[in-house]
Design a protein around this motif. Sequence first.
Motif, PDB file in Angstrom:
ATOM      1  N   TYR A 205     -14.391  34.027  27.558  1.00  0.00           N
ATOM      2  CA  TYR A 205     -14.231  33.563  26.066  1.00  0.00           C
ATOM      3  C   TYR A 205     -14.745  32.077  25.706  1.00  0.00           C
ATOM      4  N   MET A 206     -15.369  31.613  26.955  1.00  0.00           N
ATOM      5  CA  MET A 206     -15.579  29.977  26.860  1.00  0.00           C
ATOM      6  C   MET A 206     -17.129  29.856  26.305  1.00  0.00           C
ATOM      7  N   THR A 207     -17.540  30.707  25.360  1.00  0.00           N
ATOM      8  CA  THR A 207     -18.651  30.798  24.866  1.00  0.00           C
ATOM      9  C   THR A 207     -18.995  30.231  23.515  1.00  0.00           C
ATOM     10  N   GLU A 208     -17.701  29.903  22.896  1.00  0.00           N
ATOM     11  CA  GLU A 208     -17.946  29.086  21.388  1.00  0.00           C
ATOM     12  C   GLU A 208     -17.444  27.537  21.481  1.00  0.00           C
ATOM     13  N   VAL A 209     -17.479  27.046  20.541  1.00  0.00           N
ATOM     14  CA  VAL A 209     -17.247  25.620  20.656  1.00  0.00           C
ATOM     15  C   VAL A 209     -15.776  25.146  20.406  1.00  0.00           C
ATOM     16  N   LEU A 210     -15.121  26.215  19.776  1.00  0.00           N
ATOM     17  CA  LEU A 210     -13.450  26.070  19.155  1.00  0.00           C
ATOM     18  C   LEU A 210     -12.628  25.566  20.720  1.00  0.00           C
ATOM     19  N   PRO A 211     -12.692  26.384  21.733  1.00  0.00           N
ATOM     20  CA  PRO A 211     -11.721  25.868  22.516  1.00  0.00           C
ATOM     21  C   PRO A 211     -12.056  24.421  23.291  1.00  0.00           C
ATOM     22  N   TYR A 212     -13.352  24.110  23.330  1.00  0.00           N
ATOM     23  CA  TYR A 212     -13.681  22.681  23.842  1.00  0.00           C
ATOM     24  C   TYR A 212     -13.061  21.774  22.726  1.00  0.00           C
ATOM     25  N   ASN A 213     -13.189  21.964  21.507  1.00  0.00           N
ATOM     26  CA  ASN A 213     -12.883  21.003  20.250  1.00  0.00           C
ATOM     27  C   ASN A 213     -11.417  20.842  20.864  1.00  0.00           C
ATOM     28  N   VAL A 214     -10.804  22.060  20.734  1.00  0.00           N
ATOM     29  CA  VAL A 214      -9.248  21.794  20.894  1.00  0.00           C
ATOM     30  C   VAL A 214      -8.670  21.045  22.058  1.00  0.00           C
ATOM     31  N   MET A 215      -9.345  21.346  23.313  1.00  0.00           N
ATOM     32  CA  MET A 215      -8.985  20.562  24.539  1.00  0.00           C
ATOM     33  C   MET A 215      -9.422  19.299  24.390  1.00  0.00           C
ATOM     34  N   MET A 216     -10.390  19.089  23.767  1.00  0.00           N
ATOM     35  CA  MET A 216     -10.736  17.455  23.797  1.00  0.00           C
ATOM     36  C   MET A 216      -9.741  16.713  22.887  1.00  0.00           C
ATOM     37  N   THR A 217      -9.208  17.304  21.742  1.00  0.00           N
ATOM     38  CA  THR A 217      -8.378  16.741  20.866  1.00  0.00           C
ATOM     39  C   THR A 217      -7.258  16.386  21.663  1.00  0.00           C
ATOM     40  N   LEU A 218      -6.822  17.464  22.628  1.00  0.00           N
ATOM     41  CA  LEU A 218      -5.699  17.073  23.331  1.00  0.00           C
ATOM     42  C   LEU A 218      -6.042  15.752  24.186  1.00  0.00           C
ATOM     43  N   TYR A 219      -7.224  15.793  25.100  1.00  0.00           N
ATOM     44  CA  TYR A 219      -7.356  14.607  25.875  1.00  0.00           C
ATOM     45  C   TYR A 219      -7.570  13.353  25.029  1.00  0.00           C
ATOM     46  N   MET A 220      -7.867  13.422  23.803  1.00  0.00           N
ATOM     47  CA  MET A 220      -7.739  12.189  23.009  1.00  0.00           C
ATOM     48  C   MET A 220      -6.405  11.627  22.914  1.00  0.00           C
ATOM     49  N   ASN A 221      -5.377  12.827  22.887  1.00  0.00           N
ATOM     50  CA  ASN A 221      -3.892  12.459  22.522  1.00  0.00           C
ATOM     51  C   ASN A 221      -3.253  11.759  23.750  1.00  0.00           C
ATOM     52  N   THR A 222      -3.918  12.362  24.738  1.00  0.00           N
ATOM     53  CA  THR A 222      -3.289  11.850  26.290  1.00  0.00           C
ATOM     54  C   THR A 222      -4.227  10.637  26.610  1.00  0.00           C
ATOM     55  N   LYS A 223      -4.972  10.152  25.844  1.00  0.00           N
ATOM     56  CA  LYS A 223      -5.801   9.086  26.091  1.00  0.00           C
ATOM     57  C   LYS A 223      -6.550   9.062  27.530  1.00  0.00           C
ATOM     58  N   GLU A 224      -7.257  10.306  27.677  1.00  0.00           N
ATOM     59  CA  GLU A 224      -8.000  10.691  28.609  1.00  0.00           C
ATOM     60  C   GLU A 224      -9.422  10.882  28.308  1.00  0.00           C
ATOM     61  N   GLN A 225      -9.836   9.735  27.752  1.00  0.00           N
ATOM     62  CA  GLN A 225     -11.196   9.772  27.080  1.00  0.00           C
ATOM     63  C   GLN A 225     -12.375  10.220  27.968  1.00  0.00           C
ATOM     64  N   GLU A 226     -12.187   9.853  29.243  1.00  0.00           N
ATOM     65  CA  GLU A 226     -13.353  10.285  30.349  1.00  0.00           C
ATOM     66  C   GLU A 226     -13.529  11.870  30.296  1.00  0.00           C
ATOM     67  N   LYS A 227     -12.183  12.443  30.261  1.00  0.00           N
ATOM     68  CA  LYS A 227     -12.252  13.957  29.987  1.00  0.00           C
ATOM     69  C   LYS A 227     -13.156  14.501  28.913  1.00  0.00           C
ATOM     70  N   VAL A 228     -12.717  13.746  27.692  1.00  0.00           N
ATOM     71  CA  VAL A 228     -13.576  14.354  26.556  1.00  0.00           C
ATOM     72  C   VAL A 228     -15.137  14.032  26.936  1.00  0.00           C
ATOM     73  N   LEU A 229     -15.612  13.123  27.528  1.00  0.00           N
ATOM     74  CA  LEU A 229     -16.936  12.962  27.720  1.00  0.00           C
ATOM     75  C   LEU A 229     -17.550  13.934  28.767  1.00  0.00           C
ATOM     76  N   SER A 230     -16.492  14.510  29.637  1.00  0.00           N
ATOM     77  CA  SER A 230     -16.815  15.483  30.645  1.00  0.00           C
ATOM     78  C   SER A 230     -17.159  16.688  29.979  1.00  0.00           C
ATOM     79  N   MET A 231     -16.342  17.100  28.858  1.00  0.00           N
ATOM     80  CA  MET A 231     -16.356  18.376  28.432  1.00  0.00           C
ATOM     81  C   MET A 231     -17.446  18.483  27.337  1.00  0.00           C
ATOM     82  N   ILE A 232     -17.933  17.239  26.861  1.00  0.00           N
ATOM     83  CA  ILE A 232     -19.162  17.044  26.124  1.00  0.00           C
ATOM     84  C   ILE A 232     -20.296  17.451  27.049  1.00  0.00           C
ATOM     85  N   ALA A 233     -20.440  16.934  28.353  1.00  0.00           N
ATOM     86  CA  ALA A 233     -21.533  17.179  29.248  1.00  0.00           C
ATOM     87  C   ALA A 233     -21.617  18.424  29.319  1.00  0.00           C
ATOM     88  N   GLU A 234     -20.146  19.216  29.800  1.00  0.00           N
ATOM     89  CA  GLU A 234     -20.191  20.596  30.149  1.00  0.00           C
ATOM     90  C   GLU A 234     -20.770  21.509  28.949  1.00  0.00           C
TER      91      GLU A 234
END
Length: 539
Positions: A205-234
Amino acid sequence: MLLHISISSPSRCVLPLASSSYSQILSLGFRRPPPLVSRPYRAPKFSIVCSISQVHNYGTVDYERRPVLKWSALYRRISLMEDPSLGSSGVLDQWEEEGRKLSKWDLCRVVKELRKFRRFKLALEVYEWMIDHGDRFKLNSSDAAIQLDLISKVHGISSAEDYFSGLPEALKDKRTYGSLLNAYVQAKMKEKAEAVIEEMWKGGYMTEVLPYNVMMTLYMNTKEQEKVLSMIAEMKENGIPLDIYSYNIWITSYGAMGDVEKMEEVVQQMTEDSRITANWTTYSTLASMYIKHGHFEKAEKCLRDVELRITGRDRTPFNYLLSLYSNIGEKDEVYRIWNYYKSSFPSIPNMGYHSMISSLARLGDIEGAEAVYEEWLSVRSSYDPRICNILMGWYIKEGLLKKAEDFFDHMRETGVRPNPNTWEILAEGYVREKQISKALSCMKEAASIKRFQVWQPRPANVAALLVLCEEQADTVSMDMMVDVLRKAGCLDIEAYRSLVGTDVRPAMAVDGLNLGLEGNESDGDGENEMLLKQHHASL
C-alpha cells in the motif's frame, strides 16, 4: 494537521495592494492556479460494494455532484437539535417517520459536513444508524476508514484499534490502514505509526504519496527533521512523485532546521516540477518559515502572494492571513484583511471571528478583540466557546482572574456552553493564585463534558497543579488530579505518566506553564499545526 483545496469558482479574489517587485526566489515563476454513543464497538457486517463513485488519488468520495436539497435540511436538523440526548439516530428516525426515505448519499453528505465542523460524535452516530439498518446500506472500506477516524476522535485510540482489529480482512486496505495511521499521527504515537507503515509496506500500500505525507508531518511534530529528509529521498528512490503537500512539508522541514538557503532551493525545485502548481498554502508555509527566522520583509511578500491566490469562495486563506500578519506585528494589515474578508462574503463564520479575535489578542489590542467579540455576539449563527476562550486566556495570561471569572459568567448567561478547554483555562488562573480546590474543580468539570471528542489537559497545566499540591503537601488533591487523568485516558501517554511519579518538579521546569492566547484549542503549534490541519482536510 491536512491541505485545503477549493474546488469552487475559478474566479480570483485579489485584495487591494500596492504594486511591488519580487525577489528572484519569491517570484519563483510559480504558475497561477487554473481560471456518542457509549456502547461497545462491534465490527459491522460489511458488504464489499462501492455504491458511491471514487475520485481523487486518496480514495476520497465525491459528494459534490448531486443536488444539495435534502441533505442540507437534514444536516441543519441534526446540528441544531435542541435536545442533544436525542442524538443523530433520533433525528434520522423522526425524518423517516415523516415519510422521507434516506439514501446513503444523503447520509454520507451529512457526515461530511458534520466532520467539516468537527461534530464528530454526531457524525459517528449517523454511521451507527446506518449499521443498525443492516443490509439496507452497503458500506465499503472508505466508510470503514471514516468510521475509524471518527471513533478515534470520539472514543480514543484504544477503541479505534479495537474497531480496526474487528474489520474483515477484505476491508483492511490502503484506506483503513491509512485512517489508522492518521489516528496514530494525530495522537503523536510514533512507534505505532511506524508499525502501521511496516504493515502497509507488506500489503503493497506504499505506492502513493499520502502515507508518506502523513508520516513526514508526524516527524516534523516530533522534531525529527532528518527523518523527513529520509522519507523524501525514499519517495524519489521508489519513483513516487511528490505532490504539493510533500513540497510544503519539505519546505517546512528545512525552515524548522534553520536552513533558509536549502528551503529556498526546494522552492526552486518545485517551480521546475511541471506537475506542481503552487497554491496559497505554499506561500503561507513560506511566510510562516520566514517569520520564524525574522525575515519579515520576505514574509510580507509571501503574504501578498497568498492574497493573489485566493480563489472562488475559499475563506480559509483569510484566516491564515490574519494570523500571519499578526505574527509580524502588522495591526493595520490585520484590519485591512478583516475588512476585505467581511466585504467579500455575506457573513463570516465562527472560525473567521476566532481568527480575528486571536490575532488582535496576539497583538495586544484587547479593546479591538473585545469589540469584535461583541460584533460576533450580535451576528453569531451558533454559540462557539472557542471564541470566548481566546479572551479568557488573555485575561488569565495578564493576571486578571476576576475579569476572567466575570467573563465566564457572562458567556454562560449569553447561552455559550463552556467546553473542556474553557474550564482548563479557568483552572490555570486558579493555579496562578494557588487556589487548589477551585483549580481541581475546574479540571473535573472539563473531564465530565462528554459532548466533545476526548479531552486531554495540557501536560504543562497538569504539572503546574501537581507542583502546587506538592508545595502545599496536599496529597488528597494530588490523588484526585491523578484520578481525573486516569478517567481521561491520559495515563496511557508517557507525557502524563512522567508527571505522576515521585519527581514532578523537573517536568514542570521542562514544560513551563502554557497560557496560550488560542484558548488551548490546539494540539500543535505554529507551522506544524498549520500543515497538519491543511493536510488532514485532504483525507
